[in-house]
Structure formats: C-alpha cells, structure tokens
Design a protein around this motif. Sequence first.
Motif, PDB file in Angstrom:
ATOM      1  N   GLN A 224      45.821  32.928  52.683  1.00 17.37           N
ATOM      2  CA  GLN A 224      44.755  32.787  51.697  1.00 17.37           C
ATOM      3  C   GLN A 224      44.078  31.436  51.856  1.00 17.37           C
ATOM      4  OE1 GLN A 224      47.556  33.143  48.564  1.00 17.37           O
ATOM      5  NE2 GLN A 224      47.218  35.326  48.271  1.00 17.37           N
ATOM      6  N   MET A 225      42.757  31.458  51.719  1.00 15.01           N
ATOM      7  CA  MET A 225      41.967  30.237  51.802  1.00 15.01           C
ATOM      8  C   MET A 225      41.423  29.877  50.428  1.00 15.01           C
ATOM      9  SD  MET A 225      40.038  31.123  55.385  1.00 15.01           S
ATOM     10  CE  MET A 225      38.947  29.753  55.225  1.00 15.01           C
ATOM     11  N   PRO A 226      41.052  28.624  50.225  1.00 18.16           N
ATOM     12  CA  PRO A 226      40.525  28.232  48.910  1.00 18.16           C
ATOM     13  C   PRO A 226      39.363  29.101  48.418  1.00 18.16           C
ATOM     14  CG  PRO A 226      41.075  26.272  50.149  1.00 18.16           C
ATOM     15  CD  PRO A 226      41.240  27.451  51.097  1.00 18.16           C
ATOM     16  N   ILE A 227      38.435  29.485  49.287  1.00 20.70           N
ATOM     17  CA  ILE A 227      37.301  30.288  48.826  1.00 20.70           C
ATOM     18  C   ILE A 227      37.760  31.669  48.357  1.00 20.70           C
ATOM     19  CG2 ILE A 227      36.651  31.169  51.111  1.00 20.70           C
ATOM     20  CD1 ILE A 227      33.684  30.848  50.123  1.00 20.70           C
ATOM     21  N   ALA A 228      38.778  32.216  49.005  1.00 20.69           N
ATOM     22  CA  ALA A 228      39.312  33.513  48.578  1.00 20.69           C
ATOM     23  C   ALA A 228      39.994  33.385  47.223  1.00 20.69           C
ATOM     24  CB  ALA A 228      40.282  34.059  49.619  1.00 20.69           C
ATOM     25  N   GLY A 229      40.725  32.290  47.026  1.00 17.63           N
ATOM     26  CA  GLY A 229      41.363  32.053  45.730  1.00 17.63           C
ATOM     27  C   GLY A 229      40.331  31.916  44.624  1.00 17.63           C
ATOM     28  N   ALA A 230      39.226  31.232  44.920  1.00 16.44           N
ATOM     29  CA  ALA A 230      38.162  31.074  43.927  1.00 16.44           C
ATOM     30  C   ALA A 230      37.508  32.415  43.612  1.00 16.44           C
ATOM     31  CB  ALA A 230      37.124  30.069  44.428  1.00 16.44           C
ATOM     32  N   ALA A 231      37.328  33.257  44.619  1.00 19.27           N
ATOM     33  CA  ALA A 231      36.759  34.594  44.384  1.00 19.27           C
ATOM     34  C   ALA A 231      37.714  35.437  43.554  1.00 19.27           C
ATOM     35  CB  ALA A 231      36.440  35.278  45.712  1.00 19.27           C
TER      36      ALA A 231
ATOM     37  N   ASP B  53      35.631  32.305  40.068  1.00 17.75           N
ATOM     38  CA  ASP B  53      35.098  30.963  39.864  1.00 17.75           C
ATOM     39  C   ASP B  53      33.883  30.705  40.775  1.00 17.75           C
ATOM     40  OD1 ASP B  53      34.661  28.243  39.477  1.00 17.75           O
ATOM     41  OD2 ASP B  53      36.797  27.744  39.504  1.00 17.75           O
ATOM     42  N   LEU B  54      32.714  31.139  40.304  1.00 20.72           N
ATOM     43  CA  LEU B  54      31.488  30.979  41.088  1.00 20.72           C
ATOM     44  C   LEU B  54      31.131  29.518  41.353  1.00 20.72           C
ATOM     45  CD1 LEU B  54      29.087  32.195  42.560  1.00 20.72           C
ATOM     46  CD2 LEU B  54      27.935  32.444  40.339  1.00 20.72           C
ATOM     47  N   PRO B  55      31.230  28.613  40.375  1.00 26.06           N
ATOM     48  CA  PRO B  55      30.926  27.205  40.700  1.00 26.06           C
ATOM     49  C   PRO B  55      31.815  26.653  41.819  1.00 26.06           C
ATOM     50  CG  PRO B  55      30.949  27.522  38.332  1.00 26.06           C
ATOM     51  CD  PRO B  55      31.466  28.800  38.930  1.00 26.06           C
ATOM     52  N   MET B  56      33.084  27.069  41.862  1.00 27.50           N
ATOM     53  CA  MET B  56      33.979  26.594  42.922  1.00 27.50           C
ATOM     54  C   MET B  56      33.541  27.152  44.275  1.00 27.50           C
ATOM     55  SD  MET B  56      36.527  24.546  43.326  1.00 27.50           S
ATOM     56  CE  MET B  56      37.228  24.437  41.672  1.00 27.50           C
ATOM     57  N   ILE B  57      33.151  28.407  44.293  1.00 32.31           N
ATOM     58  CA  ILE B  57      32.668  29.014  45.537  1.00 32.31           C
ATOM     59  C   ILE B  57      31.438  28.264  46.030  1.00 32.31           C
ATOM     60  CG2 ILE B  57      31.591  31.099  46.499  1.00 32.31           C
ATOM     61  CD1 ILE B  57      33.551  32.690  44.660  1.00 32.31           C
ATOM     62  N   LYS B  58      30.524  27.968  45.125  1.00 31.53           N
ATOM     63  CA  LYS B  58      29.315  27.222  45.507  1.00 31.53           C
ATOM     64  C   LYS B  58      29.679  25.859  46.084  1.00 31.53           C
ATOM     65  CE  LYS B  58      26.123  29.400  42.250  1.00 31.53           C
ATOM     66  NZ  LYS B  58      25.283  29.209  41.045  1.00 31.53           N
ATOM     67  N   LEU B  59      30.607  25.169  45.439  1.00 28.62           N
ATOM     68  CA  LEU B  59      31.032  23.845  45.922  1.00 28.62           C
ATOM     69  C   LEU B  59      31.629  23.949  47.325  1.00 28.62           C
ATOM     70  CD1 LEU B  59      31.550  20.818  45.427  1.00 28.62           C
ATOM     71  CD2 LEU B  59      33.728  21.477  44.364  1.00 28.62           C
ATOM     72  N   LEU B  60      32.477  24.921  47.546  1.00 28.81           N
ATOM     73  CA  LEU B  60      33.103  25.078  48.864  1.00 28.81           C
ATOM     74  C   LEU B  60      32.062  25.408  49.934  1.00 28.81           C
ATOM     75  CD1 LEU B  60      36.315  26.922  47.687  1.00 28.81           C
ATOM     76  CD2 LEU B  60      36.199  24.603  48.625  1.00 28.81           C
ATOM     77  N   LEU B  61      31.107  26.268  49.598  1.00 27.28           N
ATOM     78  CA  LEU B  61      30.043  26.586  50.562  1.00 27.28           C
ATOM     79  C   LEU B  61      29.199  25.348  50.862  1.00 27.28           C
ATOM     80  CD1 LEU B  61      28.862  30.122  49.370  1.00 27.28           C
ATOM     81  CD2 LEU B  61      30.311  29.573  51.335  1.00 27.28           C
ATOM     82  N   GLU B  62      28.928  24.537  49.839  1.00 25.98           N
ATOM     83  CA  GLU B  62      28.163  23.292  50.040  1.00 25.98           C
ATOM     84  C   GLU B  62      28.885  22.331  50.975  1.00 25.98           C
ATOM     85  OE1 GLU B  62      27.572  21.711  46.113  1.00 25.98           O
ATOM     86  OE2 GLU B  62      26.246  23.366  45.541  1.00 25.98           O
ATOM     87  N   HIS B  63      30.194  22.488  51.088  1.00 30.51           N
ATOM     88  CA  HIS B  63      30.986  21.610  51.952  1.00 30.51           C
ATOM     89  C   HIS B  63      31.353  22.286  53.272  1.00 30.51           C
ATOM     90  CE1 HIS B  63      31.167  19.060  48.421  1.00 30.51           C
ATOM     91  NE2 HIS B  63      31.473  18.093  49.262  1.00 30.51           N
ATOM     92  N   GLY B  64      30.522  23.228  53.675  1.00 30.86           N
ATOM     93  CA  GLY B  64      30.635  23.765  55.021  1.00 30.86           C
ATOM     94  C   GLY B  64      31.492  24.997  55.214  1.00 30.86           C
ATOM     95  N   VAL B  65      32.027  25.573  54.157  1.00 30.22           N
ATOM     96  CA  VAL B  65      32.808  26.793  54.332  1.00 30.22           C
ATOM     97  C   VAL B  65      31.846  27.923  54.668  1.00 30.22           C
ATOM     98  CG1 VAL B  65      34.313  28.467  53.185  1.00 30.22           C
ATOM     99  CG2 VAL B  65      34.621  26.024  52.768  1.00 30.22           C
TER     100      VAL B  65
END
Length: 173
Positions: free
Chosen positions: A84-91, A95-107
């Motif tokens: 499991q990766m952090p973006i999957a855990g956020a999904a 947690d949409l704000p967390m997903i956005k933050l992770l995508l902003e940091h290159g995921v």
Amino acid sequence: MQDAAPATMTDEETAAFAEQVFNCARSGDADLLERLLDSGLPVNLRNGKGDSLLMLASYHGHFQAVQVLLKHGADPLLANDNGQMPIAGAAFKGDLPMIKLLLEHGVPVDAAAADGRTALMLAAMFNRMDILEFLLSRGADPAHRDARGATALVAAQTMGAVEAMARLQALAD
C-alpha cells in the motif's frame, strides 16, 4: 519525548523511542516531527509493517505532518509490506485534500505498488465520487488493470458501488 535518540540507548530504549516516533506520525505532531527530522531522524524510517512515517501521517489525515515529511524529502511512493502507498491509503480513507497534496508533490495519478491498485480503484470500490471525479480530471486511467487484471469498474462492481459503476461504465462505453 526527547528530540533525538541518545547514542548509548539499549535495544529496548531504541525500540521504545522508535515506537514514540511512529506514534508521533500517527498523531500528526508536525512540530515534533520537524525537530526530529532536523536532528537527523531518517525521513523514510519504517516500522515492522513497512509503514513509513509518511504512510502513517497521511493515512491518519495529518496534513501538516505530511507537509513536514514531504519538505524533508519523504518518498511518497514508498509502499508498506502490504503493497500500500500513501495515496492509496488516502483514497481508502476518503481524504481528497491529502490526495491533492501527494499529487502536488509528484505522485503520479496512477501510482500503484506491486498489487497494481491505484487510488482510482480504491475510490471506485468505496463509491468516493469526489475523489473519483478529481482523479479522472487529473488523467487517471480507468482502464488500468491491477495485478489480477481488474479495472476500477470491476472494483466498483465487486463492492456494489453503484454511482462509481455508472460513471466508469459510461466512460467504458
């Protein structure tokens, strides 16, 4: 909790200190994480389950702690022992704000660990339409297949996620 582990700690003391550090990430203590990282704590430290500090902070929805970890170079693509990766855990957590933050940091939007499951698949499984729509708007591939060959549509069907099924079926037609 101390800001840094003394060099002469016993194994038991080291284990206790490590557990405090992981609890710090779980509870979202961004200030203490910042001090520990500034003192030399490895940013990609992982526990016995392979969970990184970033995985724990993001899974538990601690936005500020995740920002601190990412600023210090935490690897947002580091999967735990369950794949499991952090973006999957956020999904999974919705947690949409967390997903956005992770995508902003290159995921990458379709980032997946060994199991091949993407955040879009998890959003579809749990009928998290805001996340599903956001990921699609960012280019998530609804035809992506996981290690077992399932797509986001199959994931939604498996879980009976009616809205997600309808949206993904419309894309497939």
